[in-house]
Design an enzyme around this catalytic site. Structure first.
Site, PDB file in Angstrom:
ATOM      1  N   ASP A   1     -18.453  31.899   6.902  1.00  0.00           N
ATOM      2  CA  ASP A   1     -19.592  32.099   7.817  1.00  0.00           C
ATOM      3  C   ASP A   1     -19.130  32.601   9.169  1.00  0.00           C
ATOM      4  O   ASP A   1     -19.761  33.478   9.768  1.00  0.00           O
ATOM      5  CB  ASP A   1     -20.362  30.780   8.006  1.00  0.00           C
ATOM      6  CG  ASP A   1     -21.297  30.495   6.833  1.00  0.00           C
ATOM      7  OD1 ASP A   1     -21.573  31.423   6.051  1.00  0.00           O
ATOM      8  OD2 ASP A   1     -21.749  29.341   6.708  1.00  0.00           O
TER       9      ASP A   1
ATOM     10  N   ASP B   1     -16.854  26.578   8.762  1.00  0.00           N
ATOM     11  CA  ASP B   1     -16.871  27.396   7.542  1.00  0.00           C
ATOM     12  C   ASP B   1     -16.260  28.758   7.850  1.00  0.00           C
ATOM     13  O   ASP B   1     -16.846  29.557   8.597  1.00  0.00           O
ATOM     14  CB  ASP B   1     -18.318  27.541   7.037  1.00  0.00           C
ATOM     15  CG  ASP B   1     -18.351  28.253   5.692  1.00  0.00           C
ATOM     16  OD1 ASP B   1     -17.848  29.390   5.593  1.00  0.00           O
ATOM     17  OD2 ASP B   1     -18.870  27.663   4.727  1.00  0.00           O
TER      18      ASP B   1
ATOM     19  N   THR C   1     -21.417  20.193 -11.232  1.00  0.00           N
ATOM     20  CA  THR C   1     -20.103  19.649 -11.638  1.00  0.00           C
ATOM     21  C   THR C   1     -19.124  19.604 -10.456  1.00  0.00           C
ATOM     22  O   THR C   1     -18.098  18.941 -10.521  1.00  0.00           O
ATOM     23  CB  THR C   1     -19.461  20.541 -12.729  1.00  0.00           C
ATOM     24  OG1 THR C   1     -19.213  21.824 -12.150  1.00  0.00           O
ATOM     25  CG2 THR C   1     -20.362  20.679 -13.943  1.00  0.00           C
TER      26      THR C   1
ATOM     27  N   ARG D   1     -18.542  27.128  -6.216  1.00  0.00           N
ATOM     28  CA  ARG D   1     -18.519  25.748  -6.672  1.00  0.00           C
ATOM     29  C   ARG D   1     -19.844  25.419  -7.366  1.00  0.00           C
ATOM     30  O   ARG D   1     -20.903  25.549  -6.757  1.00  0.00           O
ATOM     31  CB  ARG D   1     -18.321  24.817  -5.475  1.00  0.00           C
ATOM     32  CG  ARG D   1     -18.173  23.360  -5.857  1.00  0.00           C
ATOM     33  CD  ARG D   1     -17.799  22.572  -4.644  1.00  0.00           C
ATOM     34  NE  ARG D   1     -16.538  23.089  -4.119  1.00  0.00           N
ATOM     35  CZ  ARG D   1     -15.408  22.411  -4.122  1.00  0.00           C
ATOM     36  NH1 ARG D   1     -15.380  21.189  -4.588  1.00  0.00           N
ATOM     37  NH2 ARG D   1     -14.309  22.933  -3.636  1.00  0.00           N
TER      38      ARG D   1
HETATM   39  N1  URA Z   1     -14.039  25.832   3.562  1.00  0.00           N
HETATM   40  C1  URA Z   1     -14.235  26.193   4.847  1.00  0.00           C
HETATM   41  O1  URA Z   1     -14.561  27.332   5.156  1.00  0.00           O
HETATM   42  N2  URA Z   1     -14.051  25.248   5.792  1.00  0.00           N
HETATM   43  C2  URA Z   1     -13.668  23.978   5.519  1.00  0.00           C
HETATM   44  O2  URA Z   1     -13.506  23.174   6.432  1.00  0.00           O
HETATM   45  C3  URA Z   1     -13.483  23.634   4.158  1.00  0.00           C
HETATM   46  C4  URA Z   1     -13.673  24.590   3.194  1.00  0.00           C
END
Ligand code: URA
Length: 209
Positions: free
Chosen positions: A203, A200, A108, A104
């Site tokens: 992660d 995430d 933008t 991302r």
């Molecule tokens: N990406 C992720 O890994 N977790 C989220 O909650 C949103 C996007």
């Protein structure tokens, strides 16, 4: 209009609970995602067409069924999508695997494609795009568009957890794409995380922060 299927098999829901739990460590998280991917593959492939095949059992000649038609391509979106590939390959070992890398742009906020490597015959394959967390839908939307621009005609999207916002984006932009989820959650928070979600996914899969 594309359909949304929430795969609420008890085994999927049970394992998803421990995937969501913040006390689940990397090893167990990875194993659970792998298992859920395998169970989801079972459900997603439920309507694959069959054709007749004649074989001889040790007893007699017999009309049986084998998979017909188009072959499958798995397209994980990097990096979290990688965590679901092996589980799917356990059930669909002959599938080809393409990769799409998106990040991302911090200014933008739009996804930028930095990597794409696909099987040469994507127009003849049933493609399963793997995006474990369908949050804003931006990455999945871009990945699907990118595949269509390269000739893909038969695409379904597979996610662990989705926010309603992301589902709407895909339904709107790609009404031909069926969406398969393990869970449809409440909403996105102000940082773009799915609520309650699982944090995430990348992660937690790879032990990074
Ligand atoms: N990406 C992720 O890994 N977790 C989220 O909650 C949103 C996007």
């Amino acid at each position: 209009m594309g359909n949304v299927f929430v795969l609420d098999h008890p085994l999927i829901q049970h394992k998803l609970t421990y995937i969501r739990d913040k006390n689940t460590g990397t090893k167990e998280f990875r194993e659970l995602v792998d298992e859920v991917a395998m169970l989801m593959a079972f459900e997603i492939t439920r309507n694959l067409p069959l054709q007749d095949e004649t074989i001889e059992t040790p007893i007699k000649e017999s009309e049986t069924k084998v998979l017909a038609g188009k072959k499958i391509g798995l397209i994980p979106i990097l990096r979290a999508g990688l965590g679901m590939v092996d589980g799917m390959l356990k059930l669909i070992p002959a599938a080809k695997v393409g990769h799409v890398g998106l990040y991302r742009d911090p200014e933008t906020l739009k996804p930028v494609e930095y990597y794409i490597k696909l099987p040469s015959d994507i127009s003849e394959r049933k493609l399963i795009v793997i995006d474990p967390m369908l949050a804003t839908g931006g990455s999945a939307n871009d990945a699907i568009q990118s595949l269509k621009n390269r000739g893909a005609k038969d695409i379904r999207l597979m996610c662990l957890v989705a926010a309603p916002e992301g589902v709407e984006v895909i339904k709107e932009a790609h009404p031909d794409v069926d969406i398969y989820l393990a869970a449809l959650d409440e909403k996105l928070d102000e940082k773009g995380y799915i609520v309650p979600g699982l944090g995430d996914a990348g992660d937690r899969l790879f032990g990074t922060k």
